[in-house]
Design a protein around this motif. Structure first.
Motif, PDB file in Angstrom:
ATOM      1  N   THR A 154      -6.467  -2.919  -1.767  1.00 25.55           N
ATOM      2  CA  THR A 154      -7.716  -2.621  -0.580  1.00 25.55           C
ATOM      3  C   THR A 154      -8.842  -4.071  -0.094  1.00 25.55           C
ATOM      4  OG1 THR A 154      -7.527   0.090  -0.888  1.00 25.55           O
ATOM      5  CG2 THR A 154      -9.060  -0.911   0.583  1.00 25.55           C
ATOM      6  N   TYR A 162      -8.228  -6.369   3.302  1.00 24.07           N
ATOM      7  CA  TYR A 162      -9.889  -6.610   4.154  1.00 24.07           C
ATOM      8  C   TYR A 162      -9.950  -8.594   4.121  1.00 24.07           C
ATOM      9  CZ  TYR A 162     -14.920  -7.604   5.354  1.00 24.07           C
ATOM     10  OH  TYR A 162     -15.908  -8.087   5.880  1.00 24.07           O
ATOM     11  N   LEU A 214       0.653  -1.190  -0.247  1.00 25.68           N
ATOM     12  CA  LEU A 214      -0.553   0.221  -0.160  1.00 25.68           C
ATOM     13  C   LEU A 214       0.913   1.456  -0.396  1.00 25.68           C
ATOM     14  CD1 LEU A 214      -2.598   1.144   0.685  1.00 25.68           C
ATOM     15  CD2 LEU A 214      -2.816   1.204   2.741  1.00 25.68           C
TER      16      LEU A 214
END
Length: 486
Positions: A131, A135, A32
């Motif tokens: 993203t 999760y 990220l």
């Protein structure tokens, strides 16, 4: 348990689970950070141009912190980014018999621009996918519970094609707003705001050489007025070698650049409006559901009073009365418009979440919390707010679409965001006299984009609603797009 910790994971805190198995978390965070650093300068430029820090500093005397923040932000926004117009330039000139000069790898301006657009959207959707992958890592490695209601919600959303359509289009709209300076074939400053302060080079066939002219002069010779051959349509080049994906405006300015910059304005106004209105509506809904009685009556009277006012007339009146104030100078009226929408639109959201708040306030655990002496604020935040948030997301999504079409409608009437700040409704208004001519694109393209974005927000709201409540019936809700559009 479905996690790799088994039953032991239930006894560990979130931090302890990460310390026990750091590799997935470190891998995801590293990825990220790497993706963010690739476009950090572009992201900072978005923050500095979407939130008008310098305008705030200029409008409010004695606000040195705002000026300092603007200076720091401008310095960070100047950092190089991978997918920028400096790395992949699309403006240049072509000498007959030779290739293009000044463009990326000598490609045609249209091809270089399309390459940059594809890479930016590819990067953005990769970031979105990363993203969601994070999760999944959280569910697999770090979540103590074997199952939560969010799992069923995500599973239902995965099978909701209408909601997925809305999510994709809304995300593409957000990307357009965030990376507007890089997506356009030119920039607002260069082509729209200050065209007579910048120059371009092009090959003059009469002179037989490369010459320089002002952008404003080039725009005057690239107008789209639908008559006498004065039209630069979608995907065409003008006489100065500039590529126009959506054609040009009657002023000769690039329509695509106007549209992507207008997306940023619409997103800023919509998000500010929904943040203020949703925050106020949520607080009032929790208070009225918890205390009931006179508190509920007062808010009901206030909400009915605001809803009884003709929203369009209120917008016109407040915009005129406050037009000479410092707040009207921020974002050329965009901030003022968002505040007026919030003041006149909160009752719609409050009524949408008041019912769920009243419903959860009658549950046994709320009475138990009261009997144990828990503070009202803690009870509302921990036991009532989570139940209300899901419904708030539904109506907020619907209201965002209404805000966008409302701002576009006001700008069409000349009452919204003032020039030179781009806004979609003003493009529709500018092209209205040329709808039946060769310059049909000026009104049609912005109009279709408004319809598409509003439909996407409504589709996303439907998807969230059906994911939260599988028994929900198809139909209209109280907070439809028309609820917030003047």
């Amino acid at each position: 348990m479905s996690t790799e910790y088994g039953n032991i994971g239930e006894d560990l805190s979130f931090r302890e689970r990460i310390e026990d198995r750091p590799k997935p978390a470190v891998m995801w965070v590293s990825g990220l950070l790497f993706m963010i650093l690739l476009q950090f300068g572009a992201l900072m430029k978005t923050v500095m141009t979407t939130v008008p820090w310098q305008s705030i500093a200029d409008a409010i005397p004695g606000t040195s912190p705002w000026a300092a923040l603007a200076g720091v932000g401008d310095a960070l926004a100047g950092l190089p980014t991978l997918l920028s117009r400096d790395v992949i330039p699309n403006q240049g000139y072509q000498i007959p018999g030779e290739g293009w000069e000044g463009t990326f790898l000598g490609l045609e301006p249209g091809v270089a621009w399309a390459l940059r657009v594809v890479l930016i959207y590819g990067y953005s959707f990769a970031l979105l996918g990363w993203t969601f992958y994070g999760y999944e890592l959280f569910r697999r490695h770090y979540r103590a519970a074997d199952w939560t209601p969010y799992d069923d919600m995500m599973n239902r959303l995965e099978g909701h094609r209408w909601g997925q359509f809305g999510l994709i289009v809304v995300f593409a709209f957000v990307v357009m707003a965030v990376f507007a300076p890089a997506l356009g074939p030119t920039t607002v400053q260069y082509n729209i705001a200050e065209p007579y302060e910048h120059e371009i080079q092009y090959y003059d066939e009469n002179a037989g050489e490369v010459v320089t002219t002002l952008v404003g002069n080039a725009n005057l010779q690239s107008v789209s007025k639908g008559a006498g051959g004065r039209n630069i349509g979608p995907g065409e080049y003008d006489d100065f070698g500039r590529f126009h994906p959506f054609g040009t405006l009657p002023s000769g300015k690039d329509l695509f650049t106007f549209m992507v910059a207008g997306a940023r304005v619409s997103l800023f106004i919509g998000l500010l409006y929904i943040t203020l209105a949703a925050g106020l509506a949520t607080v009032l809904a929790l208070l009225t559901a918890y205390y009931k009685g006179i508190t509920d009556l007062v808010v009901v009277i206030a909400g009915d009073s605001v809803q009884a006012l003709p929203q369009l007339l209120v917008l016109i009146l407040l915009s005129f009365v406050l037009s000479d104030t410092w707040i009207a100078g921020i974002y050329d009226g965009g901030l003022l418009l968002a505040l007026i929408f919030a003041i006149t639109g909160w009752p719609y959201l409050w009524r949408a979440v008041r019912g769920p708040a009243l419903q959860v306030s009658t549950e046994e655990w709320i009475d138990a919390a009261k009997s144990f002496g828990q503070k009202p604020g803690v009870t509302m935040r921990k036991h009532m707010l989570p139940y209300v948030v899901g419904y708030l997301l539904i109506y907020a999504s619907l209201s965002l679409g209404g805000a966008i079409i409302g701002v576009a409608g006001l700008s069409f009437l000349g009452l919204g965001v003032n020039p030179p700040t781009p806004e979609w409704g003003r493009a529709v208004s500018a092209g209205q006299p040329y709808v039946a001519t060769a310059s049909w694109h000026i009104s049609l393209i912005p109009g279709l984009m408004v319809v598409l974005i509003v439909t996407a927000f409504n589709a996303l709201g439907d998807g969230i609603r059906d994911a939260i409540d599988p028994q929900s019936e198809e139909g209209s809700t109280e907070a439809t797009a028309g609820g917030t559009g003047a």
